[in-house]
Design a protein around this motif. Structure first.
Motif, mmCIF file in Angstrom:
data_model
loop_
_atom_site.group_PDB
_atom_site.id
_atom_site.type_symbol
_atom_site.label_atom_id
_atom_site.label_comp_id
_atom_site.label_asym_id
_atom_site.label_seq_id
_atom_site.Cartn_x
_atom_site.Cartn_y
_atom_site.Cartn_z
ATOM 1 N N HIS A 1 86.182 -56.388 95.780
ATOM 2 C CA HIS A 1 85.147 -57.266 95.845
ATOM 3 C C HIS A 1 83.824 -56.883 95.374
ATOM 4 O O HIS A 1 83.308 -57.949 94.652
ATOM 5 C CB HIS A 1 84.929 -57.611 97.498
ATOM 6 C CG HIS A 1 86.225 -58.021 98.120
ATOM 7 N ND1 HIS A 1 86.709 -59.362 97.879
ATOM 8 C CD2 HIS A 1 86.857 -57.602 99.332
ATOM 9 C CE1 HIS A 1 87.796 -59.527 98.475
ATOM 10 N NE2 HIS A 1 87.709 -58.379 99.405
ATOM 11 N N GLN B 1 84.478 -58.123 91.562
ATOM 12 C CA GLN B 1 84.218 -59.300 91.439
ATOM 13 C C GLN B 1 83.009 -59.902 91.274
ATOM 14 O O GLN B 1 82.651 -60.663 90.429
ATOM 15 C CB GLN B 1 85.049 -60.160 92.759
ATOM 16 C CG GLN B 1 86.604 -59.924 92.596
ATOM 17 C CD GLN B 1 87.181 -60.998 91.672
ATOM 18 O OE1 GLN B 1 87.308 -60.770 90.469
ATOM 19 N NE2 GLN B 1 87.084 -62.459 92.050
ATOM 20 N N ARG B 2 82.050 -59.200 92.063
ATOM 21 C CA ARG B 2 80.753 -59.570 92.088
ATOM 22 C C ARG B 2 79.996 -59.156 90.791
ATOM 23 O O ARG B 2 79.341 -59.764 90.148
ATOM 24 C CB ARG B 2 79.973 -59.001 93.132
ATOM 25 C CG ARG B 2 80.194 -59.602 94.753
ATOM 26 C CD ARG B 2 79.398 -59.520 95.664
ATOM 27 N NE ARG B 2 79.369 -58.115 96.004
ATOM 28 C CZ ARG B 2 80.112 -57.146 97.034
ATOM 29 N NH1 ARG B 2 80.799 -58.219 97.403
ATOM 30 N NH2 ARG B 2 79.950 -56.053 96.976
#
Length: 404
Positions: A317, A320-321
């Motif tokens: 995650h 992804q950021r």
């Protein structure tokens, strides 16, 4: 060979094993099983059987090599020869640097071999690979005319098929040693698609060239004519060389690594390209893009090839950021109808998730991104159909327009 230990696996793994998936994770093997790293084992799952290599250190307890029998020197030579044959088209194009063996993709899990002219660099991703090393060295010599073979060892566990980060400012935790033949020149010259690159096989992590982007660099060359190009995470400037040869009006290379500006300059001079149309800025790419936004600077084509951002599922995650952030910054620096060239080199982010990150950046900046080119890995990084973990490289080119 001594009698092999048999490892019984849960029945729910049978379908995946029958399809040919090469990994058995530690949480799938009996908890009371104790073997030495490098032990060959017979794996049983219902009426399915195979042969693999046990490893004590990795979350991957067993890497599977064969359905028929435990590997032998002859079997190893056959795998090496098959990989060599697959890459014949590269040699016909006079490409002298490529990945000769891509681990699971070429039937030798946990092992890669990169070829730089007449020198091979072996890298292993598991402690147990030591039992295969002598067979592999013999097979490499028997298959190609080599002058030297190196072994790269890691002091950290690398489980996935991510590209190894080679940024010059990263802490060097890998070592290279000559295990056969004569040492390579300190400044070894290799060639791809008519361009020459200087590489250093003695420098641990930093050889000086990412082999997996060879075809993508060629594609960018065809987009560059008359455009101002910003090459972020430029490393030693390989994308920049192709853009210059493709008649870009100006190319700016950016990377925070020490010594990379000099390496890029060497490569530009080596190819007789016009260095008056190029500048190298040693700076953090996030910072440079932010500064460009503040200063109103724009570019016609921006290349993003950042480090993986994620080595484990726990980092997915955050990765992804990070991809969304870097693409958002780049979009704000693109001229109208500019081209965004964006790459990801981690298996932890899927192709669809990567495009979602790019789409999210477009939504944030009010842009519509028309994907005009998308590709995975080249011929020297093959991915077995049954092994999605082997697909790490994503490369997307989009035309960027203001949303209606």
């Amino acid at each position: 060979m001594a009698k092999l230990a048999t490892v019984q696996l849960p029945a729910n793994l049978k379908e995946r094993l029958m399809q040919g998936h090469p990994w058995v994770y530690r949480n799938h093997v009996p908890p009371n099983l104790h073997l030495s790293s490098g032990s060959w084992v017979r794996v049983q799952c219902g009426n399915w059987k195979g042969f693999g290599l046990w490893d004590n250190q990795s979350p991957i307890a067993i890497r599977l090599f064969s359905r028929q029998e435990p590997p032998t020197p002859k079997w190893t030579r056959e795998q090496v020869q098959s990989a060599w044959d697959l890459r014949s088209s590269l040699r016909q194009q006079n490409c002298t640097a490529y990945r000769w063996l891509f681990g699971e993709g070429d039937g030798l899990p946990g092992i890669t071999v990169d070829l730089y002219d007449r020198f091979a660099v072996v890298q292993t991703y598991m402690e147990s690979a030591a039992v295969l090393l002598n067979w592999l060295v013999d097979a490499l010599q028997a298959t190609a005319s080599l002058e030297g073979i190196y072994l790269k060892t890691q002091h950290r566990s690398l489980e996935m098929n991510d590209r190894d980060d080679e940024s010059a400012n990263a802490p060097s935790d890998s070592k290279v040693k000559l295990i056969w033949g004569q040492p390579a020149p300190k400044a070894l010259i290799v060639e791809e698609h008519g361009l020459k690159f200087q590489v250093d096989l003695h420098a641990g992590q930093k050889t000086g060239l990412f082999l997996d982007h060879r075809e993508n660099r060629k594609y960018v060359e065809g987009l560059s004519k008359g455009r101002t190009v910003l090459n972020c995470f430029a490393y030693t400037g390989a994308f920049s060389l192709y853009a210059l040869r493709g008649q870009a009006s100006y190319v700016t290379s950016v990377d925070i690594g020490k010594g990379l500006a000099e390496a890029a300059s060497t490569n530009i001079k080596l190819n007789g390209l016009d260095d008056r149309r190029h500048t190298f800025i040693t700076q953090d790419c996030f910072t440079l893009l932010n500064d460009s936004i503040q200063q109103g600077k724009q570019f016609d084509l921006i290349i993003l090839d950042p480090p993986s951002f994620a080595k484990t599922k726990q980092n997915r995650h955050a990765a992804q950021r990070a991809y969304s952030k870097i693409n958002t910054l780049a979009l704000r620096c693109l001229a109208p109808d500019g081209l965004l060239v964006s790459a990801s080199c981690t298996s932890q982010v899927s192709p669809e998730a990567f495009k979602e990150a790019i789409a999210a950046s477009g939504a944030t900046t009010g842009h519509q991104i028309q994907i005009i080119h998308e590709i995975g890995q080249p011929i020297d990084h093959p991915v077995p159909a049954q092994f999605p973990e082997g697909r790490y490289l994503k490369f997307v080119v989009g035309r960027v327009r203001r949303s209606n």
